[in-house]
Enzyme design. Structure first.
Site, PDB file in Angstrom:
ATOM      1  N   CYS A 160      26.844  20.819  15.828  1.00 39.61           N
ATOM      2  CA  CYS A 160      25.568  21.195  16.437  1.00 39.61           C
ATOM      3  C   CYS A 160      24.783  19.967  16.852  1.00 39.61           C
ATOM      4  O   CYS A 160      23.816  20.060  17.588  1.00 39.61           O
ATOM      5  CB  CYS A 160      24.741  22.025  15.476  1.00 39.61           C
ATOM      6  SG  CYS A 160      24.204  21.074  14.074  1.00 39.61           S
ATOM      7  N   GLU A 172      25.978  26.531  25.552  1.00 41.17           N
ATOM      8  CA  GLU A 172      26.521  25.680  24.490  1.00 41.17           C
ATOM      9  C   GLU A 172      28.029  25.918  24.471  1.00 41.17           C
ATOM     10  O   GLU A 172      28.485  27.008  24.112  1.00 41.17           O
ATOM     11  CB  GLU A 172      25.919  26.059  23.129  1.00 41.17           C
ATOM     12  CG  GLU A 172      26.448  25.152  22.021  1.00 41.17           C
ATOM     13  CD  GLU A 172      26.015  25.560  20.617  1.00 41.17           C
ATOM     14  OE1 GLU A 172      25.912  26.766  20.343  1.00 41.17           O
ATOM     15  OE2 GLU A 172      25.806  24.655  19.795  1.00 41.17           O
TER      16      GLU A 172
HETATM   17  P1  NAD Z   1      28.222  32.195  14.445  1.00 41.76           P
HETATM   18  O1  NAD Z   1      26.820  32.484  14.827  1.00 41.76           O
HETATM   19  O2  NAD Z   1      29.310  32.909  15.160  1.00 41.76           O
HETATM   20  O3  NAD Z   1      28.442  32.540  12.890  1.00 41.76           O
HETATM   21  C1  NAD Z   1      27.571  32.040  11.885  1.00 41.76           C
HETATM   22  C2  NAD Z   1      27.593  33.008  10.710  1.00 41.76           C
HETATM   23  O4  NAD Z   1      27.105  34.287  11.150  1.00 41.76           O
HETATM   24  C3  NAD Z   1      28.983  33.254  10.132  1.00 41.76           C
HETATM   25  O5  NAD Z   1      28.881  33.300   8.732  1.00 41.76           O
HETATM   26  C4  NAD Z   1      29.389  34.595  10.732  1.00 41.76           C
HETATM   27  O6  NAD Z   1      30.236  35.336   9.896  1.00 41.76           O
HETATM   28  C5  NAD Z   1      28.059  35.305  10.919  1.00 41.76           C
HETATM   29  N1  NAD Z   1      28.052  36.215  12.076  1.00 41.76           N
HETATM   30  C6  NAD Z   1      28.797  36.093  13.208  1.00 41.76           C
HETATM   31  N2  NAD Z   1      28.513  37.111  14.050  1.00 41.76           N
HETATM   32  C7  NAD Z   1      27.569  37.880  13.448  1.00 41.76           C
HETATM   33  C8  NAD Z   1      26.865  39.074  13.839  1.00 41.76           C
HETATM   34  N3  NAD Z   1      27.087  39.658  14.998  1.00 41.76           N
HETATM   35  N4  NAD Z   1      25.972  39.571  12.972  1.00 41.76           N
HETATM   36  C9  NAD Z   1      25.738  38.977  11.799  1.00 41.76           C
HETATM   37  N5  NAD Z   1      26.380  37.847  11.377  1.00 41.76           N
HETATM   38  C10 NAD Z   1      27.278  37.303  12.197  1.00 41.76           C
HETATM   39  O7  NAD Z   1      28.419  30.618  14.521  1.00 41.76           O
HETATM   40  P2  NAD Z   1      29.772  29.801  14.359  1.00 41.76           P
HETATM   41  O8  NAD Z   1      30.609  29.997  15.570  1.00 41.76           O
HETATM   42  O9  NAD Z   1      30.367  30.022  13.018  1.00 41.76           O
HETATM   43  O10 NAD Z   1      29.180  28.314  14.328  1.00 41.76           O
HETATM   44  C11 NAD Z   1      28.898  27.577  15.486  1.00 41.76           C
HETATM   45  C12 NAD Z   1      27.442  27.687  15.873  1.00 41.76           C
HETATM   46  O11 NAD Z   1      26.618  27.236  14.820  1.00 41.76           O
HETATM   47  C13 NAD Z   1      27.082  26.811  17.061  1.00 41.76           C
HETATM   48  O12 NAD Z   1      26.219  27.531  17.894  1.00 41.76           O
HETATM   49  C14 NAD Z   1      26.364  25.637  16.432  1.00 41.76           C
HETATM   50  O13 NAD Z   1      25.470  24.947  17.266  1.00 41.76           O
HETATM   51  C15 NAD Z   1      25.667  26.295  15.308  1.00 41.76           C
HETATM   52  N6  NAD Z   1      25.306  25.337  14.282  1.00 41.76           N
HETATM   53  C16 NAD Z   1      23.995  24.985  14.179  1.00 41.76           C
HETATM   54  C17 NAD Z   1      23.609  24.063  13.233  1.00 41.76           C
HETATM   55  C18 NAD Z   1      22.181  23.672  13.106  1.00 41.76           C
HETATM   56  O14 NAD Z   1      21.863  23.045  12.125  1.00 41.76           O
HETATM   57  N7  NAD Z   1      21.298  24.008  14.020  1.00 41.76           N
HETATM   58  C19 NAD Z   1      24.560  23.509  12.375  1.00 41.76           C
HETATM   59  C20 NAD Z   1      25.879  23.896  12.494  1.00 41.76           C
HETATM   60  C21 NAD Z   1      26.233  24.821  13.460  1.00 41.76           C
END
Ligand code: NAD
Length: 498
Positions: free
Chosen positions: A282, A383
């Site tokens: 991120c 992104e």
């Molecule tokens: P994601 O949003 O797909 O998933 C994150 C979490 O949410 C997981 O535990 C997943 O199981 C859950 N999830 C997924 N879909 C869901 C839904 N429809 N309803 C409820 N929960 C759901 O993210 P990802 O692909 O695992 O991670 C990458 C993303 O995280 C990127 O956008 C990245 O920028 C972001 N990120 C942000 C930071 C920050 O500090 N701002 C840090 C790390 C990652």
């Protein structure tokens, strides 16, 4: 037989039979290395009940005892950090040295939590009124949920879990279903360090598990990290249910290079921060904003460095960039290469043509560079979360700043310059939560707090550090008087301090 990864509830591995499971891949070979159990409402209730039952005892456990466990956990983590890094690499794909860096940054947060007795001290005012003392307490919230993304399967859980526990809360951690094993390793290490059963529980799964935590009345707070649409959903749903929520979302991080910058330093930084962890960070740099006239020279220096990057299996010591996390994510990222070309950007380096030192079944995509990227293009607005670096040209500092401030994300940014005045102006004017000056990935140290602005964070508390302790406690102010012979009898007036 395929390995099974299951929930960790009340100090032990869950023994039931899951109705749904998910596949966990080795991204460097494409093979399924395990099946992970997905929680239904029943397992959500089991995990939350275990945490709720453990709360009264843990809340009243002395600070000395809590701290002792945190120090013991820290020692175990340091002793076994290479094992944890290897777990991260096997399910995420990032190269071992990068996984080791993730674990090292995670340890910083554990060390911060070891300072809980100092950090939880309240204030005390003797004689706020005559014979009356006023003091504040920082008390835990109860059961808190931690929901983490795939890209830092060890570090992001450890941004929250140690601080939450040190503050006296009990936790249900719902890690990403794509790389779930690091969370179990952490929970087992905490148990070995002496953490009582039920204080930390790990619940695996997808949206069903997340929704279960969001609607459970015993869950008092949620720390979420993931993509912006889910972060917004978690924030809105959780706060509507009366919970305290911090939800960190996605990013599109810009790195500005001013004409007076050291272009070799800037090119090194752009390549390191653009392609480290295959761009699945991120805080990755995804847009380099070259302030003219340096664009051509910078693009050529970046291109030259990209040609030397070694893409391969993260377990090989000479690999610098590993595969993407899943085949589906690889396809999504690769689709932006065509989209960028169709929109008119110049494809300088095509990652599909990169040589790879790894199994042909792995989810590979080499580093890609686009030049002449414009704000309307999907490679700029979205992104991508992969090894795709965009270069946009700006004709002045003001134009570069305006571009960043118009972007809906505000996670991290950096400026490369030798002009202290320009950098000082930038840190003052840019609408982004974390700023690097000649530093490309300005992830704050554990005793500051991590968080973006705008669509990169919903809620008002950043993660870890002082804001983490603030998030995981609620304050209570006590006004006390111990009777002495001078008490003045009945008085219906509003209490005045005399
Ligand atoms: P994601 O949003 O797909 O998933 C994150 C979490 O949410 C997981 O535990 C997943 O199981 C859950 N999830 C997924 N879909 C869901 C839904 N429809 N309803 C409820 N929960 C759901 O993210 P990802 O692909 O695992 O991670 C990458 C993303 O995280 C990127 O956008 C990245 O920028 C972001 N990120 C942000 C930071 C920050 O500090 N701002 C840090 C790390 C990652």
């Amino acid at each position: 037989m395929t390995n099974r990864i299951s929930h960790w509830i009340d100090g032990k591995s869950w023994a039931g039979v899951a109705e749904r499971t998910g596949e966990v891949f080795d991204p460097a070979t494409g093979e399924v290395r395990a099946l992970v159990d997905f929680a239904g409402d029943g397992q959500v209730a089991e995990a939350v009940n275990a945490a709720a039952a453990a709360f009264p005892g843990w809340r009243d456990t002395s600070l000395a005892a809590r701290t002792k466990i945190m120090f013991a956990f820290r020692e175990l983590l340091v002793a076994r950090k290479e094992e944890l890094a290897a777990i991260v690499t096997s399910e995420h794909g990032k190269v071992l040295s990068d996984a080791a860096g993730e674990v090292q940054r995670a340890i910083e947060n554990v060390e911060y939590a070891c300072g809980a007795p100092q950090l939880l001290k309240g204030g005390y005012s003797e004689n706020a009124s005559r014979g009356v003392d006023v003091y504040s307490l920082a008390q835990p919230l109860g059961v808190v949920g931690v929901i983490s993304p795939f890209n830092f399967p060890a570090m992001v859980p450890l941004w929250f879990v140690p601080n939450a526990i040190a503050c006296g809360n009990t936790v249900v951690l719902k890690p990403s279903e794509k790389d779930p094993s690091a969370a179990n390793f952490i929970a087992e290490l905490f148990a070995e360090a002496g953490l009582p059963s039920g204080v930390l529980n790990v619940l695996h799964g997808d949206k069903v598990a997340v929704d279960g935590l969001l609607k459970h009345p015993e869950v008092k707070a949620i720390s979420f990290v993931g993509s912006t649409p889910i972060a917004r959903y978690v924030y809105e749903t959780g706060t509507a249910a009366g919970k305290r929520v911090q939800a960190l979302g996605g990013a599109k991080n810009h790195m500005v290079v001013l004409p007076d910058a050291d272009l070799d330093l800037a090119a090194d930084a752009a390549v390191s921060a653009g392609f480290g962890s295959a761009g699945e960070r991120c805080m990755a740099v995804s847009v380099v904003v070259a302030v003219e006239p340096v664009g051509d020279e910078l693009v050529s220096k970046i291109t030259e460095r990209m040609g030397r990057l070694r893409v391969g299996d993260g377990r090989r010591p000479d690999s610098e960039m590993g595969p993407l996390v899943t085949a589906a994510h690889r396809e999504r990222v690769a689709s932006y290469l065509d989209a960028g070309v169709e929109a008119g950007a110049r494809l300088v380096v095509d990652g599909r043509e990169a040589g790879v030192d790894g199994d042909s079944g792995g989810f590979w995509l080499g580093p890609t560079l686009f030049d002449q990227v414009e704000p309307g293009m999907s490679i700029y607005t979205d992104e991508i979360f992969g090894p795709v670096l965009c270069v946009a040209r700006a004709h002045s500092y003001d134009a570069a700043l305006a571009l960043i401030n118009a972007n809906p994300y505000g996670n991290g940014t950096a400026i490369f310059t030798n002009d202290g005045g320009a950098s000082r102006r930038f840190q003052n004017e840019v609408e982004v939560g974390m700023v690097g000056v000649n530093v490309p990935i300005p992830v704050p140290v554990g005793y500051y707090s991590f968080g973006g602005w705008k669509n990169s964070l919903f809620g008002d508390s950043h993660a870890y550090g002082p804001e983490g302790f603030h998030f995981f406690t609620r304050t209570k102010v006590v006004t006390s008087r111990w009777l002495d012979p001078s008490h003045g009898g009945v008085n219906l007036g509003f209490p005045r301090n005399v």
